[in-house]
Structures are given as C-alpha cells and as structure tokens.
Design an enzyme around this catalytic site. Structure first.
Site, PDB file in Angstrom:
ATOM      1  CD  GLN A  50     -12.728  -1.702  -1.644  1.00  0.00           C
ATOM      2  OE1 GLN A  50     -11.989  -1.631  -0.668  1.00  0.00           O
ATOM      3  NE2 GLN A  50     -13.930  -2.225  -1.578  1.00  0.00           N
ATOM      4  NE  ARG A  77      -3.854   0.610   1.799  1.00  0.00           N
ATOM      5  CZ  ARG A  77      -5.099   0.670   2.270  1.00  0.00           C
ATOM      6  NH1 ARG A  77      -5.360   1.359   3.347  1.00  0.00           N
ATOM      7  NH2 ARG A  77      -6.073   0.036   1.666  1.00  0.00           N
ATOM      8  CG  ASP A  82     -13.412   6.329  -1.423  1.00  0.00           C
ATOM      9  OD1 ASP A  82     -13.439   6.187  -0.185  1.00  0.00           O
ATOM     10  OD2 ASP A  82     -12.345   6.293  -2.090  1.00  0.00           O
ATOM     11  NE  ARG A 120     -10.135  -5.216  -0.246  1.00  0.00           N
ATOM     12  CZ  ARG A 120      -9.403  -4.254   0.343  1.00  0.00           C
ATOM     13  NH1 ARG A 120      -9.998  -3.245   0.941  1.00  0.00           N
ATOM     14  NH2 ARG A 120      -8.089  -4.283   0.303  1.00  0.00           N
ATOM     15  CG  HIS A 174      -8.121   0.124  -3.247  1.00  0.00           C
ATOM     16  ND1 HIS A 174      -7.392  -1.002  -2.926  1.00  0.00           N
ATOM     17  CD2 HIS A 174      -8.783   0.468  -2.107  1.00  0.00           C
ATOM     18  CE1 HIS A 174      -7.591  -1.303  -1.652  1.00  0.00           C
ATOM     19  NE2 HIS A 174      -8.427  -0.434  -1.136  1.00  0.00           N
ATOM     20  CB  CYS A 208     -13.959   1.229  -0.645  1.00  0.00           C
ATOM     21  SG  CYS A 208     -13.521   2.965  -0.417  1.00  0.00           S
TER      22      CYS A 208
END
Ligand code: CP
Ligand code: NVA
Length: 297
Positions: free
Chosen positions: A131, A101, A215, A283, A128, A255
């Site tokens: 995701q 990340r 988001d 996830r 991402h 998310c």
C-alpha cells in the site's frame, strides 16, 4: 533485489525504492508489454478479506505472464492444520513466490524465513508495505517527490500508518500523524522515523500539508472496539473543515475500503482533490514492479 522478500516498507534502500517506482511507471505506461514472469506462479494466502490486494495481484501476475493460486484460510488453516514454517517450506518447492495477508506480522516474517522464495506482505497487523509503495507512486504523480511534499496522516496509528511512516522516512519526507491519545503509531516505528511528527491535534497535523491521508478507525480484527473507536476518533474525521487547513492544492488519499461518514465525509472522498482511485489503481502498477523485480531470480 531478485529473490528478496518485501515484508516491511523498510526492506529496501532509497535507491531501490526509487528503482521500484521507476519500474512501476514504466509498467504503467505499457501495462500489457513485457511478460518477464512467464510460467511463474504466485501463491496468495489470505487470513483476512481483500478486494484491491487480491485483484491487483491477480491482474498483475496475468499481465506479467504468470499465474496465481488463491488460498483462503479454510484451505490451509495455517498454524492449525500445519505449522507456518512447514507451509512455507512446501510452498517454496511448489511456487515461485508467496503473497500473504495475515493477522500476526510474525506469520509473514516466518513465511519469509522458511520459504526459500520471495514473500510479499499483503497486509499484517503491523504493516501494509505494498500500500505504501502505491501511495508514494500516487504522491509522486500528483505532487512530485522531488519537491518534498508534506504528508499528513489523520486517524489510527495502524498498519497503513506504520508503512507510510517507514517509506516516507526512506524517501526523506516529513510524515505527520494526527491521532487520538492512546492510538499513536507504535513507538518502535516512530523511533525509526526522525523526520516524522506525531501529535494528538489533527489540525496541527494537516496545516499546510500537501497530502492528507486517512484510514478506517477500526481495522480488520478490531471490530469489537469499533463503537468505542467511533466515539474516541470523532474529532479526527477528515471533513471539509479539516481538509481546508491543508495546502490549497492538497490531495486526499485513503487506502480504501472507506467507512463513509466516519473517518472521511462523502464531500472529501468524492471531492475534486481526492485521488483515491488513482491510488487504488496504483496498487497494480507498484506491485507489478515488485513482482517483476523480486520473482525473476
Ligand atoms: N487497500 C487494501 O489493501 O484493500 P483490500 O483490503 O481490499 O485489499
Ligand atoms: N488498516 C486497515 C487497512 C485495510 C486495507 C485494516 O487493516 O483493516
């Protein structure tokens, strides 16, 4: 797919994505079944905080029979104490895969170029992808991808939006984005998604959609502009009035983490059509499919 990396949501073909989704469903049906990653080690590099990504990768590796090593920024000081390429080369000798990340997308690209083991993007400033895979697993469970559900993303044209657009395109779906002027998704991403529609009118984006997704307005690293964004994004809040324009049985996705009262109201986030907890759980299943597929070279 064994041995490959997952840096962008566009890294796999439609057939490969459908295969990953099928694997995710099989693993979800029997979470403590097969252990194909016996004694495999996934190193996890975090330049930014995380709850879901860290916990889902750790849980996933344990369930698949392997283990994880967690590396905080202060542990390796990637790029400062040691060049990213050198970190990648060494880690490739010591572990079977890397999840990273990062801030700059190029960091995860460099890791994948030099590691010699699969590298998985656990969020960069540009994308991402894990995701998005979990998102489309969730959408398939609730709306059946074969029925061509329309996905509306409202808010900032950010990393989450980019991966949703790219994976939606691969799956042949219409992804609409409603965002304030100046906060559209990157032009080079949109150009690769001919089925996508970008508008500055949140109502036009949501009208009749089967999935409404939002988001945070300020992503990690954008904290300085959070106040300005709160003002500019005010009309892009997913509240009951906006959500009511979607299809009657539409689902709401986010998310997470959510900033309640900003991009989404409690009524929508906690409402009967919200599937954000299925989404967060997915996830785990989606990433287990990625790990079990890529790390078995
Ligand atoms: N959605 C997501 O990636 O959550 P975390 O930032 O908590 O990992
Ligand atoms: N766009 C958000 C997603 C967090 C999971 C961020 O980058 O902070």
């Amino acid at each position: 797919m064994p041995g490959r990396s997952f840096v962008s949501a566009a890294d796999f073909s439609r057939t490969e994505v459908l295969e990953l989704l099928a694997t995710a469903k099989a693993l979800k049906a029997d979470p403590r079944g097969a252990r194909p990653l016996d004694r495999r080690v996934l190193a996890m590099i975090f330049e930014k905080p995380s709850l879901r990504t860290r916990v889902s990768f750790e849980t996933g590796m344990v369930q698949l029979g392997g283990a994880t090593i967690n590396l905080a920024p202060s542990d390796i000081r990637m790029g400062a104490r040691e060049a990213v390429a050198d970190v990648a080369r060494v880690m490739g000798r010591l572990c079977d895969g890397i999840m990273a990340r990062v801030f700059a997308h190029d960091t995860v690209v460099q890791l994948a170029t030099h590691a010699g083991v699969p590298v998985i993007n656990g969020l960069s400033d540009l994308e991402h992808p894990c995701q998005a895979l979990a998102d489309f697993l969730t959408i398939d469970e609730h709306k059946d991808l074969a029925s061509q559900p329309v996905v509306a993303y409202v808010g900032d044209g950010n990393n989450v939006c980019h991966s949703l657009l790219l994976l939606g395109e691969i799956l042949g779906l219409e992804v609409r984005v409603g965002c304030p002027p100046g906060y559209e998704p990157a032009a080079e991403i949109v150009a690769r998604c001919p089925r996508a529609a970008v508008t500055n009118d949140p109502r036009a984006a949501v009208a009749g959609a089967d999935v409404v997704y939002t988001d945070v307005w300020a992503s990690m690293g954008q904290e300085d502009s959070a106040a300005e964004r709160r003002r500019l994004f005010r009309d892009y809040q997913v509240n009951e009035a906006l959500f009511a324009l979607a299809a009657p049985q539409a689902i709401f996705l986010h998310c997470l983490p959510a900033h309640r009262g900003e991009e989404v109201t409690d009524q929508v986030l906690d409402g009967p059509q919200s599937q954000v907890l299925d989404q967060a759980e997915n996830r785990l299943h989606a990433q287990k499919a990625v790990l079990a597929t890529l790390l078995t070279a």
